[in-house]
Design an enzyme around this catalytic site. Structure first.
Site, mmCIF file in Angstrom:
data_model
loop_
_atom_site.group_PDB
_atom_site.id
_atom_site.type_symbol
_atom_site.label_atom_id
_atom_site.label_comp_id
_atom_site.label_asym_id
_atom_site.label_seq_id
_atom_site.Cartn_x
_atom_site.Cartn_y
_atom_site.Cartn_z
ATOM 1 N N CYS A 130 0.814 -1.235 0.000
ATOM 2 C CA CYS A 130 0.000 0.000 0.000
ATOM 3 C C CYS A 130 0.842 1.277 0.000
ATOM 4 O O CYS A 130 0.531 2.236 -0.721
ATOM 5 C CB CYS A 130 -0.943 0.001 1.209
ATOM 6 S SG CYS A 130 -0.265 -0.757 2.691
ATOM 7 N N HIS A 254 -2.989 6.218 4.731
ATOM 8 C CA HIS A 254 -1.551 6.371 4.993
ATOM 9 C C HIS A 254 -1.087 7.760 4.543
ATOM 10 O O HIS A 254 -1.463 8.224 3.457
ATOM 11 C CB HIS A 254 -0.729 5.368 4.173
ATOM 12 C CG HIS A 254 -0.848 3.939 4.623
ATOM 13 N ND1 HIS A 254 -1.530 3.534 5.741
ATOM 14 C CD2 HIS A 254 -0.316 2.805 4.079
ATOM 15 C CE1 HIS A 254 -1.426 2.216 5.864
ATOM 16 N NE2 HIS A 254 -0.698 1.749 4.862
HETATM 17 O O1 25A Z 1 -0.088 -12.881 6.465
HETATM 18 P P1 25A Z 1 0.224 -11.453 6.112
HETATM 19 O O2 25A Z 1 0.679 -11.289 4.691
HETATM 20 O O3 25A Z 1 1.122 -10.785 7.101
HETATM 21 O O4 25A Z 1 -1.177 -10.677 6.199
HETATM 22 C C1 25A Z 1 -1.772 -10.381 7.433
HETATM 23 C C2 25A Z 1 -3.120 -9.781 7.266
HETATM 24 O O5 25A Z 1 -3.005 -8.497 6.699
HETATM 25 C C3 25A Z 1 -4.223 -8.189 6.027
HETATM 26 C C4 25A Z 1 -5.105 -9.383 6.066
HETATM 27 O O6 25A Z 1 -5.971 -9.326 7.245
HETATM 28 C C5 25A Z 1 -4.044 -10.449 6.284
HETATM 29 O O7 25A Z 1 -4.601 -11.611 6.803
HETATM 30 N N1 25A Z 1 -3.818 -7.722 4.733
HETATM 31 C C6 25A Z 1 -3.190 -8.298 3.700
HETATM 32 N N2 25A Z 1 -2.897 -7.435 2.739
HETATM 33 C C7 25A Z 1 -3.351 -6.253 3.188
HETATM 34 C C8 25A Z 1 -3.352 -4.937 2.687
HETATM 35 N N3 25A Z 1 -2.805 -4.630 1.512
HETATM 36 C C9 25A Z 1 -3.951 -6.441 4.439
HETATM 37 N N4 25A Z 1 -4.514 -5.469 5.136
HETATM 38 C C10 25A Z 1 -4.490 -4.236 4.614
HETATM 39 N N5 25A Z 1 -3.914 -3.953 3.444
HETATM 40 P P2 25A Z 1 -7.546 -9.161 7.249
HETATM 41 O O8 25A Z 1 -8.013 -9.485 8.606
HETATM 42 O O9 25A Z 1 -7.987 -7.880 6.689
HETATM 43 O O10 25A Z 1 -8.052 -10.278 6.260
HETATM 44 C C11 25A Z 1 -7.725 -11.594 6.426
HETATM 45 C C12 25A Z 1 -8.570 -12.372 5.400
HETATM 46 O O11 25A Z 1 -7.886 -13.581 5.111
HETATM 47 C C13 25A Z 1 -8.754 -14.668 5.450
HETATM 48 N N6 25A Z 1 -7.993 -15.830 5.840
HETATM 49 C C14 25A Z 1 -7.186 -15.972 6.885
HETATM 50 N N7 25A Z 1 -6.659 -17.219 6.910
HETATM 51 C C15 25A Z 1 -7.162 -17.873 5.851
HETATM 52 C C16 25A Z 1 -8.033 -16.991 5.170
HETATM 53 N N8 25A Z 1 -8.688 -17.351 4.077
HETATM 54 C C17 25A Z 1 -8.520 -18.608 3.619
HETATM 55 N N9 25A Z 1 -7.713 -19.511 4.220
HETATM 56 C C18 25A Z 1 -7.032 -19.186 5.328
HETATM 57 N N10 25A Z 1 -6.239 -20.087 5.903
HETATM 58 C C19 25A Z 1 -9.576 -14.142 6.542
HETATM 59 O O12 25A Z 1 -10.747 -14.874 6.693
HETATM 60 C C20 25A Z 1 -9.863 -12.724 6.065
HETATM 61 O O13 25A Z 1 -10.847 -12.738 5.082
HETATM 62 P P3 25A Z 1 -11.237 -15.404 8.143
HETATM 63 O O14 25A Z 1 -12.076 -16.627 7.856
HETATM 64 O O15 25A Z 1 -10.098 -15.543 9.071
HETATM 65 O O16 25A Z 1 -12.266 -14.326 8.658
HETATM 66 C C21 25A Z 1 -11.866 -13.204 9.291
HETATM 67 C C22 25A Z 1 -12.864 -13.090 10.451
HETATM 68 O O17 25A Z 1 -12.476 -13.989 11.491
HETATM 69 C C23 25A Z 1 -11.948 -13.261 12.608
HETATM 70 N N11 25A Z 1 -10.698 -13.931 12.978
HETATM 71 C C24 25A Z 1 -9.543 -13.849 12.310
HETATM 72 N N12 25A Z 1 -8.601 -14.582 12.939
HETATM 73 C C25 25A Z 1 -9.196 -15.165 13.992
HETATM 74 C C26 25A Z 1 -10.550 -14.752 14.027
HETATM 75 N N13 25A Z 1 -11.393 -15.176 14.968
HETATM 76 C C27 25A Z 1 -10.932 -15.988 15.903
HETATM 77 N N14 25A Z 1 -9.655 -16.416 15.957
HETATM 78 C C28 25A Z 1 -8.767 -16.051 15.035
HETATM 79 N N15 25A Z 1 -7.499 -16.481 15.087
HETATM 80 C C29 25A Z 1 -11.776 -11.854 12.156
HETATM 81 O O18 25A Z 1 -12.005 -10.938 13.176
HETATM 82 C C30 25A Z 1 -12.832 -11.740 11.058
HETATM 83 O O19 25A Z 1 -14.104 -11.431 11.612
HETATM 84 O O1 L14 Z 2 2.832 -6.028 2.000
HETATM 85 O O2 L14 Z 2 0.973 -3.810 8.169
HETATM 86 O O3 L14 Z 2 0.841 -5.569 1.318
HETATM 87 O O4 L14 Z 2 0.381 -1.956 7.210
HETATM 88 C C1 L14 Z 2 0.316 -4.287 3.616
HETATM 89 C C2 L14 Z 2 -0.029 -3.799 4.971
HETATM 90 C C3 L14 Z 2 2.287 -5.484 4.603
HETATM 91 C C4 L14 Z 2 1.875 -4.994 5.960
HETATM 92 C C5 L14 Z 2 1.651 -5.725 2.231
HETATM 93 C C6 L14 Z 2 0.807 -3.109 7.167
HETATM 94 C C7 L14 Z 2 1.123 -5.537 3.632
HETATM 95 C C8 L14 Z 2 1.202 -3.659 5.824
#
Ligand code: 25A
Ligand code: L14
Length: 350
Positions: A130, A254
């Site tokens: 982003c 941001h």
């Molecule tokens: O792994 P990374 O790369 O570090 O990314 C970390 C997180 O950053 C966000 C995104 O979070 C990601 O998971 N992200 C990534 N790119 C981004 C960007 N450019 C970014 N954020 C901003 N800018 P997120 O919470 O926004 O979205 C996560 C989504 O991924 C789904 N997901 C997770 N594991 C998965 C999966 N889908 C398929 N297979 C998997 N194994 C996730 O779905 C969400 O759509 P979900 O089913 O987990 O539903 C989210 C709901 O469930 C709650 N929840 C989450 N974790 C838990 C939980 N409840 C209980 N226990 C948990 N451990 C959440 O509150 C939500 O209601």
């Molecule tokens: O690489 O935590 O797209 O604000 C974007 C969100 C990395 C983390 C990526 C954050 C993510 C970042």
């Protein structure tokens, strides 16, 4: 007859996924069917897509039969595990995670800057970080018009960049502090790290983990993604880039303080404003005498990148400071992803 497409949204329940649904509803892409994928935690939940309830399914390698286009934002590990299977089944994937960004065969695309590189895709197209996206939207037109030798950036990054749970943590900490209770931190600065620090009423100069050289991984991404998008290669020496990334207690949007050296001592701030005011995706908000400048609160919900506070470094001709703001969940993520998909359709690459 125009073709219409079957689209899967991977990570549909997240902060970005929700907005991908909304941006897709407003996009020019002819959609036949939308599949919503997330983890088993969300399977069975219903979300509205174009006023119709759609049930979320658990994402597995078998989820992609008959899918033409995957828009992925469920974290890097999920993309690594599932996208190769989706490509094998014939889908083209636009991936919002860092999983494939540095792979030489994978185009890293901001449509305003390097749309032509989409032609070289092999099934996966990466959406940049982003912070990188909003910076290159503003800097690429300046590079083209005047040249660009060096970029020094400090970011002011919103909590939503780390996902929905992280944003919830900022709200909870804010309430705790107002209630004179101790703040409980379990996510920021970064989920898997040894310690957690409160973000509310605070600033955290750590986004993602630290590299051996003392830079955070977010800073590393800004440096190498900027070079790959603007010069074609992640280590290209043509533009020097350095970054300091800071998390601020802002929900969405941001901010970036950006210092550039154009290398051309004859360029003026008025020249920069003139070029930026015609640049695609950019809105110049630069009228200090009327207190007009970009702010996260006014950028939220918009697709554009806002640029203001454009002023010369009076001691270094050709060098300038500016302030760049965008909605990190839209231009920084969901909109750039859907915009790439619109380009794939328009350019017959899907
Ligand atoms: O792994 P990374 O790369 O570090 O990314 C970390 C997180 O950053 C966000 C995104 O979070 C990601 O998971 N992200 C990534 N790119 C981004 C960007 N450019 C970014 N954020 C901003 N800018 P997120 O919470 O926004 O979205 C996560 C989504 O991924 C789904 N997901 C997770 N594991 C998965 C999966 N889908 C398929 N297979 C998997 N194994 C996730 O779905 C969400 O759509 P979900 O089913 O987990 O539903 C989210 C709901 O469930 C709650 N929840 C989450 N974790 C838990 C939980 N409840 C209980 N226990 C948990 N451990 C959440 O509150 C939500 O209601
Ligand atoms: O690489 O935590 O797209 O604000 C974007 C969100 C990395 C983390 C990526 C954050 C993510 C970042």
């Amino acid at each position: 007859m125009t073709r219409s497409y079957n689209v899967a949204i991977l990570g549909a329940t997240g902060a970005v996924g929700n907005r991908i649904i909304e941006q897709l509803e407003q996009a020019t892409i002819p959609v036949n069917h939308v599949k919503l994928l997330a983890s088993s935690r969300s399977a069975g939940k219903q979300l509205m897509v174009s006023n119709t309830p759609v049930t979320v399914e658990e994402a597995t390698p078998d989820s992609f039969a008959g899918v033409d286009l995957v828009l992925a934002s469920a974290g890097g590990a999920v993309s690594k595990a599932l996208l190769p299977a989706a490509v094998k089944q014939g889908a083209v994937c636009v991936d919002n995670t860092s999983a494939f960004r540095m792979a030489p065969m994978v185009p890293l695309v901001v449509p305003e800057v390097n749309r032509a590189s989409l032609k070289k895709h092999h099934g996966i197209i990466a959406n940049p970080n982003c912070s990188t996206i909003q910076m290159v939207v503003a800097l690429a037109p300046l590079q083209q018009a005047f040249g660009l030798k060096q970029v020094i950036v400090s970011t002011y990054q919103a909590a939503s960049g780390a996902g929905q749970q992280a944003l919830n943590e900022l709200y909870a900490e804010t309430q705790q502090h107002l209630d004179q209770q101790p703040m409980t931190a379990n996510i920021f600065p970064t989920k898997g790290d040894a310690q957690h620090h409160p973000l509310a009423f605070n600033l955290l100069p750590q986004i993602d983990v630290f590299e051996d050289d003392g830079y955070s991984h977010e800073e590393w991404k800004m440096i190498h993604e900027t070079k790959k998008i603007m010069c074609g290669e992640m280590n290209d020496p043509a533009i020097k880039v350095t970054a300091t990334c800071v998390r601020v207690p802002v929900a969405i949007g941001h901010g970036e303080s950006v210092y550039i050296d154009t290398g051309d001592p004859t360029v003026t701030a008025a020249d920069l404003r003139r070029v930026l005011s015609k640049a695609p995706g950019v809105v110049v908000l630069d009228d200090p005498s009327n207190q007009v400048y970009p702010q996260p609160l006014t950028a939220e919900g918009h697709r554009e990148t806002y640029v203001g506070r454009i002023r010369p470094d009076s001691e270094n001709p050709g060098c300038f400071n500016m302030w760049i703001v965008a909605d990190n969940l839209l231009k920084g993520a969901a909109w750039n992803t859907v915009q790439i998909a619109e380009c794939l359709v328009a350019d017959h690459l899907l």
